[in-house]
Write a protein that holds these residues in place. Sequence first.
Motif, PDB file in Angstrom:
ATOM      1  N   VAL A 232       2.987 -17.468   3.637  1.00  0.00           N
ATOM      2  CA  VAL A 232       3.321 -16.860   5.001  1.00  0.00           C
ATOM      3  C   VAL A 232       4.235 -15.859   5.076  1.00  0.00           C
ATOM      4  CG1 VAL A 232       3.463 -17.467   7.427  1.00  0.00           C
ATOM      5  CG2 VAL A 232       2.017 -19.025   6.027  1.00  0.00           C
ATOM      6  N   LEU A 233       4.109 -14.779   5.728  1.00  0.00           N
ATOM      7  CA  LEU A 233       4.961 -13.571   5.511  1.00  0.00           C
ATOM      8  C   LEU A 233       5.140 -13.049   7.299  1.00  0.00           C
ATOM      9  CD1 LEU A 233       3.929 -11.484   2.346  1.00  0.00           C
ATOM     10  CD2 LEU A 233       5.786 -13.471   2.576  1.00  0.00           C
ATOM     11  N   LYS A 234       6.273 -12.616   7.325  1.00  0.00           N
ATOM     12  CA  LYS A 234       6.357 -11.821   8.652  1.00  0.00           C
ATOM     13  C   LYS A 234       5.685 -10.745   8.922  1.00  0.00           C
ATOM     14  CE  LYS A 234       9.903 -11.045  12.479  1.00  0.00           C
ATOM     15  NZ  LYS A 234      11.341 -10.827  12.848  1.00  0.00           N
ATOM     16  N   GLY A 235       5.666  -9.913   8.100  1.00  0.00           N
ATOM     17  CA  GLY A 235       4.761  -8.490   7.934  1.00  0.00           C
ATOM     18  C   GLY A 235       4.292  -8.346   6.530  1.00  0.00           C
ATOM     19  N   TYR A 236       3.306  -7.670   6.196  1.00  0.00           N
ATOM     20  CA  TYR A 236       2.871  -7.216   4.968  1.00  0.00           C
ATOM     21  C   TYR A 236       2.059  -6.083   4.982  1.00  0.00           C
ATOM     22  CZ  TYR A 236       1.031  -7.371   0.148  1.00  0.00           C
ATOM     23  OH  TYR A 236       0.712  -6.855  -1.052  1.00  0.00           O
ATOM     24  N   PRO A 237       2.065  -5.013   4.159  1.00  0.00           N
ATOM     25  CA  PRO A 237       3.417  -4.822   3.393  1.00  0.00           C
ATOM     26  C   PRO A 237       4.281  -3.955   4.044  1.00  0.00           C
ATOM     27  CG  PRO A 237       1.531  -3.079   2.973  1.00  0.00           C
ATOM     28  CD  PRO A 237       1.020  -3.971   4.107  1.00  0.00           C
ATOM     29  N   ARG A 238       5.609  -4.247   3.588  1.00  0.00           N
ATOM     30  CA  ARG A 238       6.726  -3.288   4.121  1.00  0.00           C
ATOM     31  C   ARG A 238       7.483  -2.927   3.065  1.00  0.00           C
ATOM     32  NH1 ARG A 238       9.507  -7.859   8.467  1.00  0.00           N
ATOM     33  NH2 ARG A 238       8.272  -7.176  10.231  1.00  0.00           N
ATOM     34  N   LEU A 239       7.794  -1.584   3.291  1.00  0.00           N
ATOM     35  CA  LEU A 239       8.698  -1.013   2.379  1.00  0.00           C
ATOM     36  C   LEU A 239       9.936  -1.409   2.117  1.00  0.00           C
ATOM     37  CD1 LEU A 239       8.037   2.890   3.475  1.00  0.00           C
ATOM     38  CD2 LEU A 239       7.337   1.885   1.219  1.00  0.00           C
ATOM     39  N   SER A 240      10.601  -2.123   3.218  1.00  0.00           N
ATOM     40  CA  SER A 240      12.006  -2.558   3.063  1.00  0.00           C
ATOM     41  C   SER A 240      12.096  -4.076   2.264  1.00  0.00           C
ATOM     42  CB  SER A 240      12.726  -2.838   4.408  1.00  0.00           C
ATOM     43  OG  SER A 240      12.060  -3.628   5.228  1.00  0.00           O
ATOM     44  N   GLU A 241      11.172  -4.593   2.044  1.00  0.00           N
ATOM     45  CA  GLU A 241      10.761  -5.728   1.516  1.00  0.00           C
ATOM     46  C   GLU A 241      10.157  -5.848  -0.028  1.00  0.00           C
ATOM     47  OE1 GLU A 241       8.932  -8.320   4.335  1.00  0.00           O
ATOM     48  OE2 GLU A 241      10.736  -8.413   5.554  1.00  0.00           O
TER      49      GLU A 241
ATOM     50  N   ALA B 183       4.124   3.836   7.446  1.00  0.00           N
ATOM     51  CA  ALA B 183       3.076   4.712   7.007  1.00  0.00           C
ATOM     52  C   ALA B 183       2.637   4.769   5.296  1.00  0.00           C
ATOM     53  CB  ALA B 183       3.450   6.233   7.491  1.00  0.00           C
ATOM     54  N   ARG B 184       3.808   4.360   4.746  1.00  0.00           N
ATOM     55  CA  ARG B 184       3.765   4.410   3.352  1.00  0.00           C
ATOM     56  C   ARG B 184       3.796   3.148   2.582  1.00  0.00           C
ATOM     57  NH1 ARG B 184       7.557   8.939   1.211  1.00  0.00           N
ATOM     58  NH2 ARG B 184       6.175   9.134  -0.372  1.00  0.00           N
ATOM     59  N   ARG B 185       3.415   2.951   1.431  1.00  0.00           N
ATOM     60  CA  ARG B 185       3.493   1.743   0.792  1.00  0.00           C
ATOM     61  C   ARG B 185       3.899   1.887  -0.827  1.00  0.00           C
ATOM     62  NH1 ARG B 185      -1.547  -1.532   1.297  1.00  0.00           N
ATOM     63  NH2 ARG B 185      -1.455  -2.336  -0.677  1.00  0.00           N
ATOM     64  N   HIS B 186       4.545   0.999  -1.377  1.00  0.00           N
ATOM     65  CA  HIS B 186       4.935   1.165  -2.552  1.00  0.00           C
ATOM     66  C   HIS B 186       3.706   0.772  -3.670  1.00  0.00           C
ATOM     67  CE1 HIS B 186       9.072   0.964  -1.346  1.00  0.00           C
ATOM     68  NE2 HIS B 186       9.166  -0.077  -0.940  1.00  0.00           N
ATOM     69  N   ARG B 187       4.066   1.446  -4.909  1.00  0.00           N
ATOM     70  CA  ARG B 187       3.021   1.186  -5.804  1.00  0.00           C
ATOM     71  C   ARG B 187       2.704  -0.257  -6.278  1.00  0.00           C
ATOM     72  NH1 ARG B 187       4.199   1.729 -11.354  1.00  0.00           N
ATOM     73  NH2 ARG B 187       5.923   2.853 -10.781  1.00  0.00           N
TER      74      ARG B 187
END
Length: 432
Positions: A16-25, A53-57
């Motif tokens: 369980v996550l608060k938000g996904y995906p997140r650049l800052s996490e 607006a973006r996501r990590h690889r």
Amino acid sequence: MTSEAHLRAPPRLAVVLKGYPRLSETFIAQELLSLQRRGIDLAIWSLRHPTDARRHRVHDEISAAVHYLPEYLKDGPLRVLRSWWSARRLPGYRRAVTAFRRDFRRDRTANRIRRFGQALVLAAELPSETRWLYVHFLHTPASVTRYAALMRGLGWSASAHAKDIYTTPDWELAEKLDDLDWIVTCTAANVAHLGQLAPANRQKIHLLYHGLDLTRFPPTPLEPRRDQGGPVQILSIGRAVPKKGFDTLLRALARIPTDLSWQFTHAGGGPELRRLEALAVELGITDRIRWLGPRTQDEVLSLYRGSDLFVLASRIADDGDRDGLPNVLMEAQSQALACIATDVSAIPELIRDGENGLLISPDNPQALSAAMQRLIRNPSERRDLGIAGATRIRTVFDHDHAIDKLVERLQSSLRLEPAPDAHRRIRAAQSA
């Protein structure tokens, strides 16, 4: 055509996550991918849809199914109603309602109601094969997880970080620690704090540094572009929020004598970004600053390698929010980049003043400026601190060591069918 994924049984672990995906996490994404690679079959349940607006690889490498709970109950009233109709038949429903009512008496907010509504959906929609719940952050996500675990009679565990610990009421933290089965947290400071709140549950609290995935941050040559002439490149990365102390950093930069040549780069978004840009104009240093906004992990790696000095001016915000052990400091040190930071929270667990970086007190632009001037003038000291930092990262903060311990805990929890104490929980729920 039937794929292998369709033939596979539903995952027994719900994360369980608060938000996904997140650049800052990135630390969460890194953990999820590592669990996946070590054979932990999991599904992700997120309280919020992505806002970046973006996501990590790394996010593209995670194959787990992602389910989104209704962020606001008004957005999915029929879904919430159907879930309530189903969840009210669960063995622990009455016990969950009792816990919610007790919490609501002390926290009469719409957010508290939303947590229970999301828990109804989570409890109703979890596959019957689910055997364990694991949640990141002890505030809102843990409340949803706790209520859902009570309804289903399942065991649950948590990973605690920084803001979730220091901005959640003590009574709520203590009761969650009493109810969960085990918890990991990323700093020794957090372990001590939680242990003081719930001394009877100290045995449940375990130190687990996130560490750094060194395959994504391989060693850099010790002689990159640094010290090749031109302005000293100063870098800081993080969301523009009060706890990061970027206003202090700007005031410290403005104190650097004009005979020293430097350029400052900031990467990250955040609600205070415009205010910081205006402050830079007011201080007369805007021509020496680049504001890059959010950047991907690959882009951030290039920034580390092209910089001479990394600075993070963390502080404790007025609401108690603070950094734990910022990943950006570990990332910077992995690239042999000299670091200056504040002695807040668990940062001294990573940086030892004068050995592998410099530490100064928070909200002290004069001291911060003096530390930057010292390292701007001394490239050899920057180099020595950078090498020492990289060595410490690779000997103490390797992500592989941490993830192995987490896998052992999750595997132990998942092997038990039903989960530990589930029969007791269900009997207690039925008699509540």
